[in-house]
Design a protein around this motif. Structure first.
Motif, mmCIF file in Angstrom:
data_model
loop_
_atom_site.group_PDB
_atom_site.id
_atom_site.type_symbol
_atom_site.label_atom_id
_atom_site.label_comp_id
_atom_site.label_asym_id
_atom_site.label_seq_id
_atom_site.Cartn_x
_atom_site.Cartn_y
_atom_site.Cartn_z
ATOM 1 N N GLY A 176 0.783 -1.223 0.000
ATOM 2 C CA GLY A 176 0.000 0.000 0.000
ATOM 3 C C GLY A 176 0.814 1.271 0.000
ATOM 4 N N SER A 177 2.109 1.172 0.261
ATOM 5 C CA SER A 177 2.940 2.368 0.273
ATOM 6 C C SER A 177 3.391 2.715 -1.135
ATOM 7 C CB SER A 177 4.161 2.159 1.172
ATOM 8 O OG SER A 177 5.056 1.227 0.580
ATOM 9 N N LYS A 178 3.819 3.947 -1.319
ATOM 10 C CA LYS A 178 4.227 4.388 -2.652
ATOM 11 C C LYS A 178 5.515 3.718 -3.114
ATOM 12 C CE LYS A 178 6.674 8.549 -1.015
ATOM 13 N NZ LYS A 178 8.007 8.112 -1.453
ATOM 14 N N ASP A 179 6.287 3.160 -2.171
ATOM 15 C CA ASP A 179 7.543 2.510 -2.525
ATOM 16 C C ASP A 179 7.376 1.027 -2.832
ATOM 17 O OD1 ASP A 179 9.229 4.808 -2.101
ATOM 18 O OD2 ASP A 179 8.898 4.529 0.040
ATOM 19 N N TYR A 180 6.201 0.496 -2.606
ATOM 20 C CA TYR A 180 5.938 -0.936 -2.802
ATOM 21 C C TYR A 180 5.961 -1.255 -4.291
ATOM 22 C CZ TYR A 180 3.619 -5.345 -1.362
ATOM 23 O OH TYR A 180 3.294 -6.652 -1.077
ATOM 24 N N SER A 181 6.721 -2.310 -4.671
ATOM 25 C CA SER A 181 6.910 -2.602 -6.090
ATOM 26 C C SER A 181 7.124 -4.090 -6.306
ATOM 27 C CB SER A 181 8.129 -1.844 -6.621
ATOM 28 O OG SER A 181 9.314 -2.419 -6.099
ATOM 29 N N ALA A 182 7.312 -4.460 -7.555
ATOM 30 C CA ALA A 182 7.580 -5.865 -7.886
ATOM 31 C C ALA A 182 8.849 -6.347 -7.198
ATOM 32 C CB ALA A 182 7.693 -6.025 -9.399
ATOM 33 N N LEU A 183 9.888 -5.510 -7.162
ATOM 34 C CA LEU A 183 11.135 -5.917 -6.521
ATOM 35 C C LEU A 183 10.943 -6.088 -5.016
ATOM 36 C CD1 LEU A 183 14.080 -6.521 -7.221
ATOM 37 C CD2 LEU A 183 14.617 -4.129 -6.702
ATOM 38 N N THR A 184 10.067 -5.294 -4.415
ATOM 39 C CA THR A 184 9.739 -5.468 -3.003
ATOM 40 C C THR A 184 9.248 -6.882 -2.748
ATOM 41 O OG1 THR A 184 8.947 -3.178 -2.990
ATOM 42 C CG2 THR A 184 8.462 -4.511 -1.051
ATOM 43 N N ILE A 185 8.362 -7.363 -3.613
ATOM 44 C CA ILE A 185 7.781 -8.700 -3.455
ATOM 45 C C ILE A 185 8.885 -9.745 -3.477
ATOM 46 C CG2 ILE A 185 6.123 -10.355 -4.362
ATOM 47 C CD1 ILE A 185 4.928 -7.668 -3.407
ATOM 48 N N LEU A 186 9.775 -9.652 -4.443
ATOM 49 C CA LEU A 186 10.851 -10.626 -4.582
ATOM 50 C C LEU A 186 11.728 -10.636 -3.327
ATOM 51 C CD1 LEU A 186 11.697 -12.569 -6.861
ATOM 52 C CD2 LEU A 186 13.326 -10.830 -7.610
ATOM 53 N N PHE A 187 12.118 -9.467 -2.853
ATOM 54 C CA PHE A 187 12.969 -9.393 -1.669
ATOM 55 C C PHE A 187 12.238 -9.863 -0.417
ATOM 56 C CE2 PHE A 187 16.227 -7.529 -4.049
ATOM 57 C CZ PHE A 187 17.343 -7.350 -3.248
ATOM 58 N N SER A 188 10.964 -9.520 -0.298
ATOM 59 C CA SER A 188 10.206 -9.911 0.892
ATOM 60 C C SER A 188 10.043 -11.424 0.979
ATOM 61 C CB SER A 188 8.833 -9.233 0.877
ATOM 62 O OG SER A 188 8.089 -9.603 2.020
ATOM 63 N N LEU A 189 9.799 -12.057 -0.153
ATOM 64 C CA LEU A 189 9.588 -13.501 -0.161
ATOM 65 C C LEU A 189 10.881 -14.291 0.022
ATOM 66 C CD1 LEU A 189 7.018 -13.834 -3.093
ATOM 67 C CD2 LEU A 189 6.559 -14.118 -0.642
ATOM 68 N N LEU A 190 11.989 -13.733 -0.434
ATOM 69 C CA LEU A 190 13.225 -14.515 -0.494
ATOM 70 C C LEU A 190 14.290 -14.094 0.510
ATOM 71 C CD1 LEU A 190 13.652 -14.881 -4.366
ATOM 72 C CD2 LEU A 190 12.712 -16.519 -2.742
ATOM 73 N N THR A 191 14.142 -12.933 1.136
ATOM 74 C CA THR A 191 15.210 -12.440 2.006
ATOM 75 C C THR A 191 14.673 -11.803 3.281
ATOM 76 O OG1 THR A 191 15.334 -10.146 1.197
ATOM 77 C CG2 THR A 191 16.491 -11.833 -0.095
ATOM 78 N N GLU A 192 15.583 -11.642 4.220
ATOM 79 C CA GLU A 192 15.388 -10.745 5.364
ATOM 80 C C GLU A 192 16.268 -9.541 5.080
ATOM 81 O OE1 GLU A 192 13.452 -10.944 7.920
ATOM 82 O OE2 GLU A 192 12.746 -13.028 7.886
ATOM 83 N N THR A 193 15.659 -8.392 4.868
ATOM 84 C CA THR A 193 16.405 -7.221 4.423
ATOM 85 C C THR A 193 16.195 -6.051 5.378
ATOM 86 O OG1 THR A 193 16.265 -7.897 2.106
ATOM 87 C CG2 THR A 193 16.689 -5.572 2.519
ATOM 88 N N ARG A 194 17.265 -5.337 5.641
ATOM 89 C CA ARG A 194 17.171 -4.159 6.503
ATOM 90 C C ARG A 194 18.033 -3.047 5.940
ATOM 91 N NH1 ARG A 194 21.311 -7.098 9.173
ATOM 92 N NH2 ARG A 194 23.100 -5.767 9.768
ATOM 93 N N ILE A 195 17.652 -1.821 6.239
ATOM 94 C CA ILE A 195 18.490 -0.666 5.924
ATOM 95 C C ILE A 195 19.423 -0.444 7.108
ATOM 96 C CG2 ILE A 195 18.539 1.804 5.444
ATOM 97 C CD1 ILE A 195 15.790 1.506 4.144
ATOM 98 N N GLU A 196 20.705 -0.630 6.869
ATOM 99 C CA GLU A 196 21.693 -0.523 7.947
ATOM 100 C C GLU A 196 21.954 0.934 8.327
ATOM 101 O OE1 GLU A 196 24.465 -1.663 10.801
ATOM 102 O OE2 GLU A 196 23.023 -2.909 9.690
ATOM 103 N N ARG A 197 22.113 1.787 7.330
ATOM 104 C CA ARG A 197 22.336 3.211 7.593
ATOM 105 C C ARG A 197 22.104 4.004 6.308
ATOM 106 N NH1 ARG A 197 28.520 3.858 9.299
ATOM 107 N NH2 ARG A 197 27.959 2.134 10.678
ATOM 108 N N THR A 198 21.747 5.266 6.486
ATOM 109 C CA THR A 198 21.567 6.171 5.354
ATOM 110 C C THR A 198 22.709 7.167 5.345
ATOM 111 O OG1 THR A 198 19.164 5.904 5.339
ATOM 112 C CG2 THR A 198 20.049 7.887 4.307
ATOM 113 N N LEU A 199 23.190 7.468 4.156
ATOM 114 C CA LEU A 199 24.408 8.259 3.993
ATOM 115 C C LEU A 199 24.119 9.558 3.252
ATOM 116 C CD1 LEU A 199 26.601 5.306 2.709
ATOM 117 C CD2 LEU A 199 26.333 6.051 5.084
ATOM 118 N N GLY A 200 24.872 10.573 3.565
ATOM 119 C CA GLY A 200 24.782 11.830 2.840
ATOM 120 C C GLY A 200 25.530 11.765 1.522
ATOM 121 N N ARG A 201 25.635 12.880 0.863
ATOM 122 C CA ARG A 201 26.209 12.906 -0.483
ATOM 123 C C ARG A 201 27.693 13.273 -0.500
ATOM 124 N NH1 ARG A 201 21.011 16.135 -3.169
ATOM 125 N NH2 ARG A 201 19.459 14.889 -2.038
ATOM 126 N N ASP A 202 28.187 13.812 0.621
ATOM 127 C CA ASP A 202 29.549 14.329 0.643
ATOM 128 C C ASP A 202 30.615 13.249 0.672
ATOM 129 O OD1 ASP A 202 28.591 16.906 0.604
ATOM 130 O OD2 ASP A 202 28.618 17.123 2.784
#
Length: 302
Positions: A176-202
């Motif tokens: 239901g979120s705007k980021d939900y996509s076909a690739l989301t489905i593949l990763f959700s079914l096959l992996t445990e995935t987490r965002i470890e950290r977010t980085l700046g551009r510098d």
């Protein structure tokens, strides 16, 4: 040839200039210039001497070097001829590195045959116990590379990926979120995935226009066949994401058995307990497995 590895922006700029090279937008080149973060990425890979690691985007070889210090074999792919030459000069003497000068993608939906062959040969080594991907992925190939890799080889045992922040959100999105996509489905079914950290551009040179994230993805136990098989249907449904599922199923392509008629459509919807008014972006990942099984039965897919 003996050269120091260029890790800071100044060192990298000087090294490339000396060779008549410069970053190109065409290949989505943004080099990580924070050595401590390269160390973090390597550590998150939980590297061991019996690992096979695939890296996409060798660049100047700073991450490649860290990987090869530990693992059994690194297959690293670089499309840019100049950077490939630099990496060859710096790393070519290391026997556990397989440098590949190629576009990792042969087409929009398939990996380079040379890359596939290198991986297959390495996986046939009886001393390889785990297949991992550790990479600062070029933004312009991240999504097709990941989906094609899963379809071709299944989910790697572990992946540590430096990707665009938007893609990172995509990989862990909720229905239901705007980021939900076909690739989301593949990763959700096959992996445990987490965002470890977010980085700046510098911490990149040249500086990108977007933020980035480090993502850690570990393969789930079990057979991946059903999820990979269902991915073609998932992609079709998300390609029609603004339409109700019933409308999308009436447009199934021939390789999926062709469009569903009224009776077949009714049977499919009944089997998965859907009304047909729902949209793909509202369904939980597991529902797509049931939907694919139902479509297979009633559309005559092999």
């Amino acid at each position: 040839m003996s050269e120091a590895f260029p890790e800071t922006a100044r060192e990298l700029r000087e090294t490339l200039k000396a060779r008549g090279l410069a970053p190109t937008k065409r290949f989505g080149q943004h080099f990580l210039i924070e050595p401590r973060l390269l160390d973090v990425i390597a550590r998150l890979g939980e590297l061991s001497p019996d690992d096979l690691v695939l890296e996409v985007g060798t660049g100047p070889g700073n991450l490649t070097r860290r990987l090869s210090d530990i693992v059994r074999e690194v297959v690293t792919v670089e499309i840019d001829a100049g950077l490939y030459g630099l990496a060859r000069d710096l790393l070519g003497h290391r026997p556990n590195i397989r440098l590949v000068h190629a576009d990792v993608m042969a087409t929009k939906t398939s990996l380079s045959p040379e890359v596939c062959e290198r991986i297959q040969v390495a996986l046939a080594d009886s001393q390889v116990r785990a297949f991992k991907v550790v990479a600062n992925l070029p933004y312009n190939v991240s999504t097709p590379f990941l989906s094609s890799l899963f379809v071709r080889f299944g989910p790697p045992d572990l992946m540590v990926l430096l990707v665009q922040k938007e893609l990172a959100r995509n990989l862990v999105a909720e229905p239901g979120s705007k980021d939900y996509s076909a690739l989301t489905i593949l990763f959700s079914l096959l992996t445990e995935t987490r965002i470890e950290r977010t980085l700046g551009r510098d911490i990149f040179w040249p500086k990108p226009q977007v933020d980035s994230s480090v993502v850690v993805s570990r393969a789930r136990d079990g057979d991946a066949t059903a999820a990979i098989r269902a991915y073609a249907l998932v992609r079709h449904l998300f390609g029609e994401r603004r339409k109700a599922i019933s409308s999308a199923l009436r447009k199934l392509p021939s390789e999926m058995g062709g469009p569903l008629g009224d009776r077949a459509l009714a049977a499919v919807l009944e089997a998965v307990e859907l009304e047909g008014k729902e949209r793909a972006e509202s369904l939980a990942p597991e529902r797509f497995l049931a939907l694919d099984r139902a479509v297979s039965r009633h559309a005559g897919r092999s």
